[in-house]
Scaffold this active site. Structure first.
Site: not given
Ligand code: UDP
Length: 371
Positions: A216
């Site tokens: 993403h």
């Molecule tokens: N996550 C979720 N459902 C999904 C994909 C990710 O609940 O379909 C959760 C994952 O377990 C983690 C969080 O979303 O805790 C990560 O978010 P994201 O990847 O959007 O953001 P980043 O961590 O890169 O800032």
């Protein structure tokens, strides 16, 4: 001064912030400590937002910011949050991570801290949860958000020793720096035993016979070539032929992909709720991602992770052998997949012991008593 009379503002607006702030909010709620929540409105879709508030049983945000199209999100959010903070006068303002919501909340809070509070410091103390993470890539907006927020926080809660060291070496912050661990440890430990056992049946999967893919980040998905390269590499890897590829697609990524790129073994899903996603993480063989939070969860759950980025602000996971950085290099992605499929690996969780939220609450109490 009693800790129970002070007030705390939690600010969040995206999926990872909701998930990672949830154990602190729940702890405050259970201890009767006064708080309120501001939702910035950054993530609006139900399955990127409310689904997590409902599932993690977080109290409804007292303030939910709305945004008109074509207005600058950060500018508008700073203004709105400032107005709310003046009205509520919280002692602590807690932000988590590196999003535009964090930056807006931090700036709004700092303006008020500088203006009204220089002497007594009783109001508007900014608390940065997950302070000190650095990718050392200033082209990433997230890196700029982290640096600015760390610069102006009164309390910097580093999740690891490396994060604490980053802040100390930069000598940028006048705030108090504490190594408390990562709140995701509390989340994973709390929920891993209560999960949906039916999840494999639901998606027709077998334990250890599938991998999880999430993509993403702007630097991955805004360049179609990169996105295509990652998917084609996974699709064409011979060793993955007998594995399903579960791909819950982030809204930012969805519009950039053509359905025909996928082969039959891909299971394309909408973003999943937290319990379903965590259940899948627990049962999968391998994770391929560009997400920050997923790198941490993979590491805590002893699942090997391949990160399709040029850098990571979670170097601990690389050092202990839980994670490999491949960039957008097909050869590296393939060799990492083959490496992790071959042999089970073990490591020690670098994100701290359970009880992170309690350590955070106690640090805030101590800080409050010293005001
Ligand atoms: N996550 C979720 N459902 C999904 C994909 C990710 O609940 O379909 C959760 C994952 O377990 C983690 C969080 O979303 O805790 C990560 O978010 P994201 O990847 O959007 O953001 P980043 O961590 O890169 O800032």
């Amino acid at each position: 001064m009693s800790f129970f009379i002070m007030k705390t503002a939690f600010i969040f607006g995206t999926r990872p912030e909701i998930i990672k702030l949830s154990p602190i909010i729940k702890l405050f709620e259970s201890k009767g400590i006064k708080f309120f929540i501001i939702h910035s409105g950054q993530h609006k879709d139900y399955n990127m937002n409310r689904i997590f508030i409902n599932q993690l049983k977080i109290p409804k945000p007292k303030y939910y910011l709305l945004h008109k199209k074509n207005t600058s999100f950060i500018k508008k959010t700073v203004k709105s949050i400032k107005r709310i903070l003046i009205l509520e006068k919280p002692t602590f303002v807690i932000v988590q991570g590196d999003t535009d919501t964090v930056l807006a909340g931090a700036v709004a809070c700092n303006i008020l801290y500088q203006k009204e509070n220089n002497k007594k410091k009783k109001y508007y103390n900014l608390v940065h949860v997950e302070a000190g993470l650095r990718s050392f890539d200033k082209k990433m907006p997230e890196e700029i958000n982290r640096i600015i927020t760390d610069n102006i926080s009164q309390i910097l809660l580093a999740p690891t020793k490396i994060a604490k060291k980053n802040i100390e070496e930069e000598k940028i912050s006048l705030g108090k720096v504490l190594d408390v661990g990562n709140t995701i440890v509390d989340v994973v430990k709390k929920f891993r035993k209560k999960l949906d056992n039916n999840i494999l049946n639901k998606f027709n999967l077998q334990k250890n016979k599938f991998i999880i893919l999430t993509l993403h980040r702007r630097e991955t998905v805004d360049q179609k070539k990169r996105l295509k390269l990652i998917i084609n590499t996974i699709k064409n890897n011979i060793n993955l032929k007998n594995f399903k590829i579960v791909f819950p697609i982030h809204p930012r990524t969805e519009s950039k992909l053509e359905k025909k790129i996928f082969s039959k073994n891909f299971i394309i899903l909408k973003p999943l709720d937290y319990f379903s996603f965590l259940s899948l993480l627990i049962n999968c063989k391998l994770i391929i991602t560009d997400s920050g939070g997923v790198q941490e969860e993979a590491c805590i759950l002893m699942k090997p992770c391949i990160t399709t980025r040029l850098n990571t602000e979670r170097p601990e996971t690389i050092i202990i052998g839980a994670n490999i950085l491949t960039g957008y290099n097909s050869k590296k992605i393939n060799s990492s997949i083959n490496f992790f499929l071959k042999k089970k690996r073990y490591w020690k969780n670098p994100f701290g012991k359970e009880g992170v939220s309690k350590r955070i609450m106690n640090s805030l109490k101590k800080f409050y008593q010293s005001l």
